[in-house]
Design a protein around this motif. Structure first.
Motif, mmCIF file in Angstrom:
data_model
loop_
_atom_site.group_PDB
_atom_site.id
_atom_site.type_symbol
_atom_site.label_atom_id
_atom_site.label_comp_id
_atom_site.label_asym_id
_atom_site.label_seq_id
_atom_site.Cartn_x
_atom_site.Cartn_y
_atom_site.Cartn_z
ATOM 1 N N VAL A 1 -15.847 1.053 36.717
ATOM 2 C CA VAL A 1 -16.161 0.785 38.052
ATOM 3 C C VAL A 1 -15.989 2.986 37.297
ATOM 4 O O VAL A 1 -14.525 3.492 37.297
ATOM 5 C CB VAL A 1 -15.653 0.528 38.783
ATOM 6 N N VAL A 2 -16.782 3.783 37.901
ATOM 7 C CA VAL A 2 -16.567 5.084 37.746
ATOM 8 C C VAL A 2 -17.172 6.024 38.757
ATOM 9 O O VAL A 2 -18.686 5.457 39.255
ATOM 10 C CB VAL A 2 -17.943 5.746 36.809
ATOM 11 N N ASP A 3 -16.617 6.272 39.468
ATOM 12 C CA ASP A 3 -16.979 7.149 41.102
ATOM 13 C C ASP A 3 -18.029 5.818 42.047
ATOM 14 O O ASP A 3 -18.906 6.246 42.859
ATOM 15 C CB ASP A 3 -18.021 8.180 40.464
ATOM 16 N N GLY A 4 -17.121 4.413 41.754
ATOM 17 C CA GLY A 4 -17.616 4.076 42.839
ATOM 18 C C GLY A 4 -18.898 3.246 42.092
ATOM 19 O O GLY A 4 -19.224 1.520 43.070
ATOM 20 N N ALA B 1 -15.517 6.609 30.780
ATOM 21 C CA ALA B 1 -15.527 6.687 32.068
ATOM 22 C C ALA B 1 -16.369 8.060 31.722
ATOM 23 O O ALA B 1 -16.878 8.789 32.609
ATOM 24 C CB ALA B 1 -14.396 6.629 32.791
ATOM 25 N N ALA B 2 -15.771 9.916 30.561
ATOM 26 C CA ALA B 2 -15.260 10.404 30.341
ATOM 27 C C ALA B 2 -17.214 10.263 29.996
ATOM 28 O O ALA B 2 -17.914 11.517 30.121
ATOM 29 C CB ALA B 2 -15.113 11.278 29.744
ATOM 30 N N GLY B 3 -17.974 9.735 29.343
ATOM 31 C CA GLY B 3 -19.497 9.750 28.846
ATOM 32 C C GLY B 3 -20.266 9.227 29.607
ATOM 33 O O GLY B 3 -21.263 9.916 30.058
ATOM 34 N N VAL C 1 -12.810 2.602 21.385
ATOM 35 C CA VAL C 1 -13.310 3.542 22.700
ATOM 36 C C VAL C 1 -12.329 3.213 23.520
ATOM 37 O O VAL C 1 -12.297 2.002 23.671
ATOM 38 C CB VAL C 1 -14.523 3.323 22.080
ATOM 39 N N LEU C 2 -12.164 3.932 24.450
ATOM 40 C CA LEU C 2 -11.166 3.379 25.810
ATOM 41 C C LEU C 2 -11.497 4.046 26.966
ATOM 42 O O LEU C 2 -12.477 4.627 26.462
ATOM 43 C CB LEU C 2 -9.557 4.332 25.619
ATOM 44 N N PRO C 3 -11.377 2.973 27.968
ATOM 45 C CA PRO C 3 -11.857 3.169 29.067
ATOM 46 C C PRO C 3 -12.334 4.572 29.718
ATOM 47 O O PRO C 3 -13.528 4.877 30.438
ATOM 48 C CB PRO C 3 -11.613 2.336 30.099
ATOM 49 N N ARG C 4 -10.553 5.358 29.729
ATOM 50 C CA ARG C 4 -10.993 6.220 29.729
ATOM 51 C C ARG C 4 -12.591 7.688 29.397
ATOM 52 O O ARG C 4 -12.849 8.315 29.861
ATOM 53 C CB ARG C 4 -9.875 7.290 30.195
#
Length: 103
Positions: free
Chosen positions: A12-15, A76-78, A70-73
């Motif tokens: 979940v990225v930005d909702g 999310a940045a991608g 490849v990490l979740p953070r």
């Protein structure tokens, strides 16, 4: 090009909920100088798939383990970088390619 659900992970990225997975084409048995990549799509309304090239070398042989995962953070940045560069995940179209080494 829809993302295969088996083996994908939820983020979940930005909702907004997305699904992502490593690109099989880029991490196993290529024996060349390809880069590690992952694919992302909107979980509720899949449309244009995001393909993110990390710029890091992928596996060069099945017995090797990549130095970095490849990490979740990073995913999310991608996703945030792709959204700011014009990726609209719910619209139909060709895969949107993003090279993180160039961002």
């Amino acid at each position: 090009m829809a993302l295969v659900k088996k083996g994908s992970r939820r983020i979940v990225v930005d909702g907004v909920e997305y699904r992502w997975r490593l690109s099989r084409k880029h991490w196993c048995c290529d024996f060349d100088v390809s880069t590690l990549a992952y694919m992302v799509e909107d979980a509720a309304r899949p449309g244009t798939t995001l393909v993110v090239e990390t710029g890091r070398p992928s596996l060069l042989a099945p017995s090797l383990v990549p130095a970095e995962l490849v990490l979740p953070r990073e995913v999310a940045a991608g996703i945030r970088a792709a959204r700011s560069n014009g990726w609209t995940p719910t619209s139909n179209g060709s895969p949107f390619k993003l090279h993180l080494s160039a961002v």
